[in-house]
Design a protein around this motif. Structure first.
Motif, short mmCIF file in Angstrom:
data_model
loop_
_atom_site.label_atom_id
_atom_site.label_comp_id
_atom_site.label_asym_id
_atom_site.label_seq_id
_atom_site.Cartn_x
_atom_site.Cartn_y
_atom_site.Cartn_z
N VAL A 32 0.74 -1.17 0.17
CA VAL A 32 -0.13 0.10 0.11
C VAL A 32 0.98 1.21 0.12
O VAL A 32 0.29 2.33 -0.13
N PHE A 33 2.19 1.17 0.27
CA PHE A 33 3.17 2.20 0.33
C PHE A 33 4.48 1.89 0.03
O PHE A 33 4.93 0.93 0.64
N GLU A 34 5.23 2.55 -0.86
CA GLU A 34 6.46 2.40 -1.08
C GLU A 34 7.46 3.58 -1.02
O GLU A 34 6.92 4.58 -1.51
N GLN A 35 8.71 3.51 -0.63
CA GLN A 35 9.62 4.64 -0.79
C GLN A 35 11.02 4.35 -0.97
O GLN A 35 11.60 3.54 -0.37
N LEU B 220 5.02 7.55 8.09
CA LEU B 220 4.12 6.76 7.39
C LEU B 220 2.77 7.65 7.02
O LEU B 220 2.52 8.50 7.68
N PRO B 221 2.27 7.32 5.58
CA PRO B 221 1.13 8.30 5.35
C PRO B 221 -0.16 8.03 6.33
O PRO B 221 0.16 6.91 6.98
N LEU C 133 -3.19 6.21 8.05
CA LEU C 133 -3.44 4.69 7.88
C LEU C 133 -4.79 4.38 8.48
O LEU C 133 -5.05 4.93 9.55
N TYR D 78 -0.68 -4.68 9.39
CA TYR D 78 0.37 -3.90 8.30
C TYR D 78 1.45 -4.84 8.57
O TYR D 78 1.76 -5.37 9.85
N TRP E 280 5.78 -4.68 7.43
CA TRP E 280 6.72 -3.75 6.57
C TRP E 280 8.05 -4.21 6.58
O TRP E 280 8.47 -5.06 7.57
#
Length: 631
Positions: free
Chosen positions: A460-463, A472-473, A475, A480, A482
């Motif tokens: 749902v999120f990558e950086q 994190l954005p 949520l 979750y 990671w």
């Protein structure tokens, strides 16, 4: 008036300037920004508080002041992104700065440092042959990428022969004939940006000449130094001459040096009037290593082939390359290391490894004809600790040695996922606010890294290449996992063997409002409704809420007669009484937390009350049984 049309009697401040998301531009290190606002309902004792911060939560205040009852304030600020707000308050005895109201709105604005573009090619004073097209190139900056290019026969740039808006840093233009020409480039900023009147955005006009003779154009041919040449960059280094040949005798050139074959971010990129360039290693601070160079005509076409040269610190090429000094590696990865060095010596060198920098006891003393040595299980195993390595050789009966480099063998080198701890539970509201922070650590120098966040197994999120601490954005609630996927500079995967997991708890509900009016059982008669012509709904504020939603139902019905958008005040006036008639009604109010974008971040427990409308309906008139008219 509030959204329901009710008169507000409390002191209010409304921001006027800067407008939300405003941009300012300046050529200076600082810019004066004037902030202005309107006030209403001010009474003795009311005052205005003015604040500027570098973050939306105002955790790092840059300016915080009591502005009294003034309507503006001017502040000098450096280029950057800011938020500002003003609010009204009554200063209590002993209080220096009351907190901002939960309804205070903050506005964002940005100050951009303007940069004057610089012309690159055609360079000022250059002579170029007559060709179908002329290549123009200029410097760019990171803020905007839109420019106006002008060419004129007049040094004052009057009546330009062409003027084009261009996105990027170059333009090919056909149609210029022989003669003397002037050109400049202007950076374009949006017309709504503030400060444009005081910004210098035009480059200095550059003159160039197009000859009247059309020549056959060929790419430059490199002459010296030879390909894969060794260049001295040591303390006694002298200037190195790079030269080339070209059939275009009137052309200027573009000379480039880079540490990569793609010439990304070249170390040198400069126009050259002659067919040579003298490179001073000392002024360039050129370090030992492999570099690439090439030459083109200044129109950006007709590139030469690319040549390589090796920079070394001595005329005798004998320099260790990898691993670098103080390199760290785990015990399990040590055998994957490939030691590398540069050498132009014809005799085999000796690779030496020891536990001390004096090499009193050698663990490895291996003669190697190549310029590399792979551990690959041939040596060791080696315990964790400090080691030292070097290269030796003999030239004319003289021992020569490379610099000594230290390598640290660690017990483990995989990335550590530190926070939140595996299996942790995150508060739902803080996660919705984007306050979830993950941290990780690595003892290895990394070539690249990527943070990946999964929910229920789906990313749902990558950086790419994140810092060791990542916000994190926002949520929503759920489970979750990671991880950090990473490789070392040697190309080894040191990602964690298993990802870390955490759970975001559901957002807790806000308490139900109290003090509901009309209270349960309230009955409105005809005379009361005729006198007021509306029904006022009120309740007490709820801590943590900044808005409320009110609904009215007919008792026993599931369809709302009234359903409001989030109300910013704990009150609502129903003035359209045609929605009601003689019956019993249910009304509900829910406290909510609304984000600055208008979305509901936290819901509340619904409070409920009932009221009735008691209007006696008139009975039908009674007519006589029989009556004769006209008698």
């Amino acid at each position: 008036l509030d959204s329901a049309g009710k008169l507000i009697n409390s002191a209010e401040v409304s921001a006027l300037s800067p407008a939300p998301s405003a941009y300012y531009v300046t050529n200076d290190d600082e810019m004066s920004v004037t902030f202005s606002w309107n006030t209403a309902n001010f009474e003795p004792g009311d005052t205005i508080y003015f604040q500027i911060a570098a973050d939306q939560r105002f955790s790092g205040l840059i300016e915080s002041a009591n502005a009294g009852v003034s309507s503006s304030r001017t502040v000098n600020l450096k280029p950057g992104i800011y938020w500002w707000r003003v609010f009204a308050a009554k200063l209590m005895p002993g209080e220096t700065a009351p907190p901002a109201s939960e309804f205070t709105i903050a506005s964002k604005f940005t100050i951009v440092a303007a940069e004057i573009p610089q012309v690159i090619t055609p360079a000022a004073g250059s002579l170029i042959p007559l060709r179908p097209a002329v290549h123009f190139q200029w410097s760019t900056d990171e803020n905007l990428n839109l420019y106006t290019v002008q060419v004129s026969s007049d040094p004052q740039m009057q009546n330009p022969v062409f003027q084009h808006n261009v996105q990027g840093d170059s333009l090919n233009y056909e149609g210029l004939g022989a003669g003397i020409w002037y050109w400049q480039v202007k950076r374009l900023y949006p017309a709504e940006w503030e400060g444009l009147a005081n910004v210098q955005a035009d480059s200095v006009p550059a003159v160039f000449t197009i000859s009247s003779t059309e020549e056959e154009v060929t790419a430059p041919s490199l002459t010296m130094p030879d390909d894969v040449a060794f260049v001295n960059v040591g303390p006694d280094a002298k200037s190195v001459l790079f030269s080339w040949k070209s059939g275009d005798s009137n052309s200027d050139y573009m000379f480039e040096v880079a540490d990569n074959l793609d010439f990304q971010d070249p170390l040198i990129k400069t126009p050259v009037r002659n067919n040579y360039y003298s490179l001073d290693p000392a002024s360039m601070h050129l370090e030992s290593g492999t570099y690439f160079w090439r030459v083109s005509l200044t129109d950006g076409e007709f590139w030469s082939i690319t040549r390589q040269f090796n920079a070394v610190e001595n005329l005798i090429v004998f320099e260790s390359v990898f691993p670098p000094d103080n390199y760290s590696v785990s015990e399990t990865r040590f055998e994957d290391i490939r030691f590398q060095w540069n050498s132009n010596l014809e005799t085999p060198s000796h690779f030496q490894l020891a536990r001390d920098s004096g090499f009193s006891t050698l663990l490895i003393d291996e003669a190697v004809e190549e310029t590399a040595l792979q551990m690959s299980g041939r040596f060791g195993p080696f315990a964790a600790g400090d080691y030292y390595w070097r290269l030796t050789n003999v030239i004319n009966d003289k021992d020569i040695k490379s610099a000594v480099r230290r390598i640290v063998i660690q017990s483990s080198s995989r990335i550590t996922l530190e926070n939140p701890p595996d299996g942790a539970e995150i508060d739902g509201l803080s996660a919705v606010h984007g306050e979830t922070v993950v941290t990780w650590e690595s003892s290895e120098p990394l070539l690249n890294a990527r943070l990946i966040l999964f929910r229920d197994g789906a990313p749902v999120f990558e950086q790419e290449n994140p810092g060791r601490t990542i916000n994190l954005p926002p949520l929503s609630s759920g489970s979750y996992t990671w991880t950090i996927q990473a490789e070392t500079t040697g190309g080894f995967d040191i990602s964690p063997q298993t990802p870390s997991s955490f759970r975001v708890a559901p957002v807790s509900r806000l308490p139900a409002p109290t003090g509901l009016s009309p209270a349960r059982g309230k009955s409105f008669g005809a005379e009361e409704l005729r006198a007021t012509r509306n029904i006022n709904f009120t309740w007490n504020r709820v801590t943590g809420a900044n808005a409320y939603i009110l609904r009215v139902y007919r008792a026993g019905s599931g369809r709302a007669i009234v359903s409001t958008n989030p109300l910013r005040t704990p009150a609502y006036t129903l003035s359209d009484l045609t929605l009601l008639d003689a019956d019993e009604f249910v009304w509900q109010v829910e406290a909510v937390l609304v984000s600055s974008e208008g979305g509901i971040e936290q819901r509340g427990i619904i409070a409920e009350s009932r009221f009735s409308i008691d209007i006696s309906m008139p009975s039908a008139p009674k007519l006589p049984d029989e009556e004769v008219y006209g008698r």
